[in-house]
Design a protein around this motif. Sequence first.
Motif, PDB file in Angstrom:
ATOM      1  N   UNK A 130      16.942  77.054  25.259  1.00  0.00           N
ATOM      2  CA  UNK A 130      16.562  76.191  24.229  1.00  0.00           C
ATOM      3  C   UNK A 130      15.047  76.364  23.555  1.00  0.00           C
ATOM      4  N   UNK A 131      14.103  76.320  24.567  1.00  0.00           N
ATOM      5  CA  UNK A 131      12.896  76.440  24.626  1.00  0.00           C
ATOM      6  C   UNK A 131      12.607  77.942  24.099  1.00  0.00           C
ATOM      7  N   UNK A 132      13.187  78.975  24.576  1.00  0.00           N
ATOM      8  CA  UNK A 132      13.049  80.144  23.956  1.00  0.00           C
ATOM      9  C   UNK A 132      13.274  80.333  22.480  1.00  0.00           C
ATOM     10  N   UNK A 133      14.357  79.565  22.038  1.00  0.00           N
ATOM     11  CA  UNK A 133      14.713  79.594  20.586  1.00  0.00           C
ATOM     12  C   UNK A 133      13.751  79.113  19.449  1.00  0.00           C
ATOM     13  N   UNK A 134      12.518  78.414  19.723  1.00  0.00           N
ATOM     14  CA  UNK A 134      11.942  77.649  18.951  1.00  0.00           C
ATOM     15  C   UNK A 134      10.571  78.112  19.019  1.00  0.00           C
ATOM     16  N   UNK A 135       9.869  77.802  17.990  1.00  0.00           N
ATOM     17  CA  UNK A 135       8.269  78.158  18.054  1.00  0.00           C
ATOM     18  C   UNK A 135       7.528  77.097  19.134  1.00  0.00           C
TER      19      UNK A 135
END
Length: 169
Positions: free
Chosen positions: A115-120
Amino acid sequence: MAKADGMFLFIGTYADEAAARDDYAIVKDLHAEDVVGTYDAAVITKDASGKVHVNKDEMATRHGGWGGAAAGAVIGILFPPAIIGSAVVGGAIGGIGGHLWRGLSRSDVKELGELIDSGEAALMVIGASTLEAALDKAKLKAEKHVAKQLGVSTHDVDAAVQEATSEIS
């Protein structure tokens, strides 16, 4: 139903760091209004080279004495040290991370890390179970989020923080 002394973890992703900081300000306001008890939070960003940066305001007294240790422990579980671009907390997170690790399944860790990888940018908030209802009512503006009750008590984390800080002093 959440255990009265249980822990809750929220991670939301945002288009940019400013949006994550806006929701972080809402969490701080909830604490100032005595809506939530002990918590720890961080805004997490990733730079172009893939390094993870953890942005915290260090107000340990507001966080019930955790002083960044709970958020640092979760970040240490989710990301290998090689990609963390800034010091998170230091050596005191070991025992705390052990308690929190037992509260997360491997699939939880994978889901949260992806999840963290997917956002700015991301906002991570960890605290007492009462935090869950308060964040639901606050309607944070994360594009995506994961919220988990952790199988660990706030008393265990408090004790680990006390032990860690007494070893440092």
